[in-house]
Design a protein around this motif. Structure first.
Motif, PDB file in Angstrom:
ATOM      1  N   ILE A 420      -0.229 -14.225  20.324  1.00 18.96           N
ATOM      2  CA  ILE A 420      -1.196 -14.370  19.236  1.00 18.96           C
ATOM      3  C   ILE A 420      -1.019 -15.749  18.619  1.00 18.96           C
ATOM      4  N   TYR A 423      -2.898 -18.924  13.648  1.00 20.53           N
ATOM      5  CA  TYR A 423      -3.920 -18.542  12.658  1.00 20.53           C
ATOM      6  C   TYR A 423      -3.985 -17.021  12.514  1.00 20.53           C
ATOM      7  N   ASN A 424      -4.065 -16.299  13.620  1.00 24.82           N
ATOM      8  CA  ASN A 424      -4.178 -14.839  13.552  1.00 24.82           C
ATOM      9  C   ASN A 424      -2.862 -14.190  13.149  1.00 24.82           C
ATOM     10  N   ARG A 425      -1.713 -14.841  13.447  1.00 27.21           N
ATOM     11  CA  ARG A 425      -0.446 -14.286  12.967  1.00 27.21           C
ATOM     12  C   ARG A 425      -0.386 -14.350  11.444  1.00 27.21           C
ATOM     13  N   CYS A 427      -2.808 -14.040   9.449  1.00 26.71           N
ATOM     14  CA  CYS A 427      -3.647 -12.961   8.908  1.00 26.71           C
ATOM     15  C   CYS A 427      -2.846 -11.669   8.785  1.00 26.71           C
ATOM     16  N   TYR A 428      -1.931 -11.421   9.717  1.00 25.53           N
ATOM     17  CA  TYR A 428      -1.046 -10.248   9.599  1.00 25.53           C
ATOM     18  C   TYR A 428      -0.020 -10.459   8.489  1.00 25.53           C
ATOM     19  N   SER A 506      -6.357  -9.309  16.399  1.00 23.23           N
ATOM     20  CA  SER A 506      -6.332  -9.873  15.045  1.00 23.23           C
ATOM     21  C   SER A 506      -6.156  -8.727  14.078  1.00 23.23           C
ATOM     22  N   ASP A 507      -5.879  -9.057  12.816  1.00 28.32           N
ATOM     23  CA  ASP A 507      -5.710  -7.969  11.848  1.00 28.32           C
ATOM     24  C   ASP A 507      -7.012  -7.210  11.653  1.00 28.32           C
ATOM     25  N   TYR A 509      -9.232  -6.439  14.052  1.00 31.77           N
ATOM     26  CA  TYR A 509      -9.338  -5.460  15.132  1.00 31.77           C
ATOM     27  C   TYR A 509      -8.260  -4.390  15.018  1.00 31.77           C
TER      28      TYR A 509
END
Length: 860
Positions: A420, A423-425, A427-428, A506-507, A509
């Motif tokens: 991942i 950027y998407n990490r 978001c978590y 992503s968070d 999904y």
């Protein structure tokens, strides 16, 4: 209870052991069983809470190794232990928006646990209601807050996803009877109950008959609703009932403490049973109860009071004291010298007076996602300014906050293994940061406020249930810290072990996967975030279409929204490309915020009186009214439309009648209620729709709105309620009338002449009769939201609607629900051919429904 007993059997009802029962009471008459269990959800702990001793005033309510919530769960097991004795209907008090108790997130955690005990094959009905089903709750709710409340309730009931469940909008069915609650018109701010014993003088106006012992139209109509779900439709019941009613001897059992304090909830209680007429509590029962009471030890009494809860019998000072169970056994807790203790109370941290809107931001050197680093920071600044302009505090969370969480390393390792991107990490990470921040509100920093003011956010944030306002898109969320932690762990558990080539992770999904799982019942999902821009293109400018922004909490300036708006040439900034629209979101958002505030200013004026309205004033020049003090006047808003009939100008729809309270006192100290009544014909209330302050005099103006259902002569009563009277049931201060109460008005079908208002020709008794004929019995409506919004009319014994009226001659006629409430007589109840059981689990407010049913059983 009152409904089913004979006059002889219930002669001592008010002084009997079940008259005020703070424990368990059971009534059996023929094939009908009625059970009441005191069930105060505000006392229930979260599951897994530290063990504490709880004292109510000087008495022990709960030993350290005891649990209110576990006892409540055991009561549910008791109800369903034997299939032959399963209840047909359960009416239960649940905790929702319980102001002052500060226990977030308990609505679902409690209710889900109870519902897990219900056998899948049970085909009964579970009706739920909260503390706002009381004379207090329906008095002190503005139009705006009431409709917000209904929206939240409907979302949560749908989230339960069980067609056996119904939520009862107690405010909707009870509001019109506010002057006829326990203490009558002079005590509407102090009363909690809609029932009283029938020697109360003011209840004479309600038309009760001489055989009744428990008087209360609200409690009795709800009793009939419970009966209708237990017995089915009247048509089907008449086919199955006994040919001749059997008036068998009354059986009743009880385990009822002398007082509410200390509160006890006991499953499988030891009950005392009798047969025949109800009897007053005897000396042996009094002694037995007192002998079982335990005194709170001195070391616990010396600690500060945790909480103060008013009740009808007392003010309850609650202390919760931790006990070091490694050193102290339960049997030795009462010995002060043997116990090593510490108070559960910790010094309160200073809390901001405003709610906090969080966001998560980590600056990216060089920028990303179509925006430079500077443009990201501009967007963050615009976000902060916009939320603070709506009254919020703001707080920006970072990776440093997320790393404080004990599971940060576990999550990061998993995300990296799935390749991942950073950027998407991030978001978590924000989920972990919200746990460490103590929970609350969060929005993306490209989400800007519409209706979500700080005041509204504080109201909505009183419940800690996980609420996702953009469905599975985590752009606007509120939850308690525990709920944030629970849901991020659900998301972590649903992450795949290996990433497929085309899998997007992503968070957003992950939250979508949670919404598809069995855990969906624990989250309130809704669409309250606007995802489009609505401008109308003029010849040389754009104007915001205000109608498209109503009931939306916020707007999400996502990449997708900006690209779509720019492509359609309705972006707030003129002559921008699609890429420029994304990059210049901060400027565009601030422009839209300005346009939206202009919408709000126009809406505030139009919400009360439509454009081009005609004002008809009552008592405007009344010289008997002291206009230097608080007073009210009545206004009718009139609008006309053309049609093809012989009369080209008719009022359509029925115009509202507005009651304007002038020179009102500070709403922090005083509230006002407006009741419209016609003796033995109608009673209703007007809802507050607007409040404004007059700075020069430091006074307020409140406007209330009422729509008549049929012509007639009415009286308007405006009461002034000292704010806080209802919080202390022992301080029953008067609720004085505001001049010129009671004001008589006539709602007719012609204009002019004194206090006569025009009304639509469609609003007639005939129209109401037609509405009844087209409706179905409410118990046949198989929808979880069937009762989540009550709207209708209370009509009295001097109207033609006597079919299915209650014993006082009054009837509730639902307006928009598409159904009607059927009623059953005592003769019907004695003719039940199969065993039926109704359980009422709640407070003394709920006990009124139980008592009304007993009274019915014992009536002739």
């Amino acid at each position: 209870v009152d409904l089913i007993l004979s006059p002889e059997e219930k002669e001592e009802l008010s002084s009997s052991v079940i008259g005020k029962c703070w424990g368990r009471a059971l009534i059996k008459k023929g094939n009908l069983e009625l059970v009441y269990q005191d069930f105060r959800a505000q006392m229930f702990e979260p599951f897994g809470s530290p063990k504490v001793m709880e004292c109510h005033n000087e008495k022990i309510a709960k030993d350290a190794d005891d649990s209110f919530i576990q006892n409540a769960a055991d009561t549910w097991v008791e109800m369903f232990r034997d299939k032959d004795s399963w209840p047909d209907v359960i009416f239960m008090f649940v905790l929702y928006d319980n102001v002052g108790h500060g226990r977030d997130g308990l609505f679902f955690t409690h209710l889900e646990h109870f519902m897990s005990k219900i056998p899948p094959s049970w085909n009964g009905t579970l009706l739920l209601a909260d503390r706002f089903w009381s004379a207090i709750g329906v008095t002190h709710r503005s139009y705006h807050k009431y409709h917000l409340y209904l929206e939240e309730i409907n979302e949560m009931v749908h989230a339960l996803n069980d067609t056996r469940v119904r939520w009862l909008d107690g405010m909707g069915i009870s509001r019109e009877m506010v002057m006829y609650s326990e203490y009558g018109p002079d005590g509407i701010g102090a009363s909690q109950h809609f029932h009283g014993f029938c020697d109360v003088p003011y209840l004479e106006d309600m038309g009760q008959n001489n055989t009744m012992r428990v008087c209360g139209n609200v409690t009795e109509i709800l009793g009939q609703l419970l009966l209708s779900h237990a017995l089915g439709t009247k048509k089907q019941f008449d086919l199955e009932k006994l040919e001749e009613p059997k008036d068998e001897a009354l059986e009743y059992c009880h385990a009822c403490p002398l007082a509410l304090t200390p509160f006890k909830l006991v499953a499988y209680p030891e009950v005392t049973c009798s047969e025949g007429k109800l009897h007053p509590r005897n000396d042996d029962e009094v002694y037995s109860f007192k002998a079982k009471q335990k005194i709170c030890p001195q070391w616990c009494l010396e600690h500060e009071v945790d909480e103060v809860i008013p009740s009808q019998s007392d003010m309850i000072n609650i202390r919760r004291c931790k006990v070091d169970l490694a050193d102290v056994t339960t049997s030795s807790i009462e010995s002060a010298s043997a116990a090593k203790v510490k108070s559960q109370v910790t010094p309160a941290k200073d809390k901001p007076t405003k709610p906090i809107m969080h966001t998560f931001f980590e600056s990216v050197v060089g920028g990303c996602c179509g925006m430079s680093q500077e443009q990201h920071e501009q967007l963050l600044k615009a976000w902060k300014e916009s939320w603070e302009a709506r009254g919020w505090e703001t707080m920006i969370l970072t990776a440093q906050d997320a790393r404080k969480h004990k599971d940060f390393g576990t999550l990061e390792k998993k995300l990296i293994s799935l390749e991942i991107n950073e950027y998407n990490r991030r978001c978590y990470w924000r989920w972990l940061a919200m746990v460490e921040a103590g929970g609350g509100w969060i929005s993306d920093y490209d989400v800007f406020p519409l209706e979500l003011t700080a005041e509204l956010g504080a109201e909505m944030g009183k419940n800690g249930t996980f609420k996702a306002f953009d469905n599975h898109v985590p752009s606007l969320i509120h939850a308690s810290s525990n709920e944030w932690d629970r849901v991020i762990h659900l998301m972590m558990d649903l992450l795949p072990n290996k990433r497929a080539d085309d899998t997007v992770i992503s968070d957003m999904y992950s939250l979508l996967e949670v919404s598809k799982s069995s855990s969906k019942n624990s989250i309130v999902w809704s669409y309250r975030v606007k995802t489009s821009i609505n401008y109308t293109k003029g010849s040389d400018s754009l104007s915001l279409d205000c109608s498209k922004y109503s009931k939306q909490l916020a707007i999400h300036f996502s990449h997708h929204l900006c690209k779509r708006a720019a492509s359609a040439q309705v972006f707030p900034l003129a002559n921008v490309t699609i890429d420029e629209a994304v990059a210049r979101r901060a400027e565009a958002a601030l422009l839209l915020m300005d346009d939206y505030r202009n919408c709000q200013d126009r809406h505030d004026d139009e919400h009360v009186l439509p454009k081009k309205s005609l004002r008809s004033f009552v008592n405007y020049n009344d010289t008997s009214v002291n206009k230097s003090d608080v007073y009210f006047r009545v206004i009718q808003s009139m609008s006309t439309k053309k049609n093809n009939s012989s009369n080209p100008n008719i009022t359509a729809p029925t115009p509202p009648i507005l009651v304007e309270v002038i020179n009102a006192r500070n709403p922090e100290n005083y509230e006002y209620t407006v009741t419209i009544s016609s003796n033995k014909i109608y009673t209703g209330t007007a809802l507050q729709v607007k409040s404004t302050k007059h700075n020069a005099t430091n006074s307020f103006r409140h406007i209330f709105r009422w729509i008549p259902s049929f012509p007639g002569e009415y009286k308007i009563f405006v009461h002034q309620v000292l704010n806080g009277v209802h919080k202390d049931p022992l301080n029953r201060q008067p609720t004085p009338l505001v001049s010129p109460s009671p004001l008589s008005i006539i709602v007719g079908q012609q204009k002019g002449g004194g206090n006569v208002f025009e009304i639509s020709s469609e609003a007639t008794m005939e129209r109401i009769e037609d509405r009844i004929r087209k409706s179905v019995p409410c118990q046949t409506v198989n929808r979880v939201d069937a009762y989540s919004k009550w709207s209708g009319d209370w009509v009295g014994p001097d109207t033609p609607f006597q079919d299915h009226s209650i014993r006082t001659g009054w009837r509730f006629l639902p307006r928009d629900m598409g159904c009607h409430i059927e009623s059953f007589s005592r003769r019907d109840l004695l003719s039940i051919s199969k065993k039926k059981s109704i359980w009422v689990l709640g407070t003394s407010v709920f006990r009124g429904v139980f008592l009304s049913l007993v009274d019915l059983i014992l009536s002739p």
